[in-house]
Scaffold this motif. Sequence first.
Motif, PDB file in Angstrom:
ATOM      1  N   ALA A  15       0.834  -1.205   0.000  1.00  0.00           N
ATOM      2  CA  ALA A  15       0.000   0.000   0.000  1.00  0.00           C
ATOM      3  C   ALA A  15       0.865   1.251   0.000  1.00  0.00           C
ATOM      4  CB  ALA A  15      -0.934  -0.008   1.213  1.00  0.00           C
ATOM      5  N   LEU A  16       1.980   1.190   0.741  1.00  0.00           N
ATOM      6  CA  LEU A  16       2.907   2.327   0.753  1.00  0.00           C
ATOM      7  C   LEU A  16       3.466   2.572  -0.646  1.00  0.00           C
ATOM      8  CD1 LEU A  16       4.792   4.427   2.042  1.00  0.00           C
ATOM      9  CD2 LEU A  16       6.352   2.549   2.582  1.00  0.00           C
ATOM     10  N   CYS A  17       3.883   1.503  -1.315  1.00  0.00           N
ATOM     11  CA  CYS A  17       4.427   1.648  -2.670  1.00  0.00           C
ATOM     12  C   CYS A  17       3.380   2.231  -3.610  1.00  0.00           C
ATOM     13  CB  CYS A  17       4.918   0.303  -3.190  1.00  0.00           C
ATOM     14  SG  CYS A  17       6.371  -0.330  -2.312  1.00  0.00           S
ATOM     15  N   ASP A  18       2.137   1.781  -3.459  1.00  0.00           N
ATOM     16  CA  ASP A  18       1.063   2.311  -4.298  1.00  0.00           C
ATOM     17  C   ASP A  18       0.843   3.800  -4.022  1.00  0.00           C
ATOM     18  OD1 ASP A  18       0.724  -0.171  -5.408  1.00  0.00           O
ATOM     19  OD2 ASP A  18      -0.973  -0.718  -4.137  1.00  0.00           O
ATOM     20  N   THR A  19       0.887   4.170  -2.729  1.00  0.00           N
ATOM     21  CA  THR A  19       0.683   5.570  -2.364  1.00  0.00           C
ATOM     22  C   THR A  19       1.786   6.456  -2.929  1.00  0.00           C
ATOM     23  OG1 THR A  19      -0.449   4.961  -0.316  1.00  0.00           O
ATOM     24  CG2 THR A  19       0.479   7.173  -0.422  1.00  0.00           C
ATOM     25  N   LEU A  20       3.023   5.984  -2.832  1.00  0.00           N
ATOM     26  CA  LEU A  20       4.141   6.763  -3.341  1.00  0.00           C
ATOM     27  C   LEU A  20       4.109   6.864  -4.863  1.00  0.00           C
ATOM     28  CD1 LEU A  20       7.062   5.506  -1.064  1.00  0.00           C
ATOM     29  CD2 LEU A  20       5.902   7.714  -0.969  1.00  0.00           C
ATOM     30  N   SER A  21       3.638   5.828  -5.519  1.00  0.00           N
ATOM     31  CA  SER A  21       3.576   5.842  -6.975  1.00  0.00           C
ATOM     32  C   SER A  21       2.425   6.699  -7.487  1.00  0.00           C
ATOM     33  CB  SER A  21       3.425   4.410  -7.513  1.00  0.00           C
ATOM     34  OG  SER A  21       4.520   3.614  -7.104  1.00  0.00           O
ATOM     35  N   ALA A  22       1.391   6.839  -6.659  1.00  0.00           N
ATOM     36  CA  ALA A  22       0.206   7.588  -7.075  1.00  0.00           C
ATOM     37  C   ALA A  22       0.576   9.039  -7.383  1.00  0.00           C
ATOM     38  CB  ALA A  22      -0.861   7.543  -5.980  1.00  0.00           C
TER      39      ALA A  22
END
Length: 366
Positions: A76-83
Motif C-alpha cells: 500500500a505504501l508503494c502504491d501511495t508513493l507511486s500515485a
Amino acid sequence: TKISKFFILLQTNQRERTFPMPHPSRHTAKRRLLTAAAVLLAVLLAAGAAGYGLFTGSITDRDSVVCIPENTSFEALCDTLSAEGRITRPGRFRIVARAMGADRKIRSGRYELHAGMSAHRIVSMLRSGSQTPLRVTFNNIRTMPQLASVLGRQLRADSAAFAAMLLDDSVAARYGFRPEEFIGMFIPDTYEVYWTVSPDAFAERMNREYRRFWSGTRQERLRRTGLTEKEVAILASIIDEETNRTDEMPVMAGVYINRLHRGIPLQADPTVRYAIGDFTLKRILNRHLKVDSPYNTYQHAGLPPGPIRMPSVAAIDAVLGYAEHDYLYFCARPDFSGYHAFARTLAEHNRNARAYAAALDRRGIR
C-alpha cells in the motif's frame, strides 16, 4: 661403420625428444594476470556504480506530501508513493526499501518529499519516522464540534475523535476548566504539530500554549481589569460577536467594564442569539429578550457562564487594554459600516437605537 653411425643417430634423436619445452616468459604471465585483474576490477566498479546509483540516484522530480496511516502495508505504501507521480522509479524504491529492511515495518506519519530525493533518503526518512510538522490554523470558531471538524480535516484523527475529547468534561477538568469554559483554553492561531498527534496530546499542547499566552505582560494587564483569565475570555467572546472592527474593540470593552463595575446588566444581543441557538438573527426583538437562559444577559446580571464562542486574540487584548471613558451604551450605526455609536445616557442611546431600527426597516430586515 654403418652400425656405429646408426647408434650415434639414434642417441641424437633420443636427446632431442627428451629435451624440455621452453616455458613462457615471466613478463608474459604477469601481463595476463594484470589483464585479468583489470577486467575483474572494471566489473566490480561497474557493479558498485550501479549499486551506488540505485541508492543515491534521484527518484523524485517534484515536491509532494504523503500521509501514511497506521498499519499501512508495504504494498500500500508503494502504491501511495507511486500515485500521482510522487516517485518516478517505484522499482528502485522497492529494491532499496527491502535492502534496508523498511518493508517489514512502516511508520505512519506525514512526510514531505522534495525534488531530487534519492531512494535511500526517502527510505531512511520513512524508516525513522522523521515527519515534517504541518501548520494547523483555527480561528473564527463558535463551537467545540466546529473546532473538532476543523482539526479532523487537517490531522490524522478524525473529527469524531476530537469531538469526544473536546466534549469530555473530565478533560476540561484536568486543565481546570468547567465544560462551558473549556473553549476559552484554545487560543486561535497557527501552530506547528505532527499529523499523527492524538486528540489528548493536542489538548496538552493547547494547554501549554494557553499558559504561555497568559504569561508576562498579559498578567500585568489582567490585574487592571479586575477580572480573571476566564472572565476576560467570556467578555472577549461577546465583543467578537458585537464587532469585527478591532479599532473600536477597546472602547466597546470599556462599556462592558463600566457596566460590570456598576452592576448594570450587560444587555448584550449576542448572548441572546447564543441562548436561542441562532447566530443568523439580524434583529433582536422583545420576544427574544424573554428567553430563559443563564446566557441571556438581559435577564441576568454579570457575565454569562462561559464564552459564547472562541475569543480572538484581538478581543482578549482589547479587554485587557480597555479604554477608560464614561460610555454605558452602544448601538450599531445606521450606515451599516460595522462601527457603533456610543452613548453616555439612556436618552442618547435610545435616539441611536431608533435611527438604527429605521435603517433596518428601510432595508426590510425583520
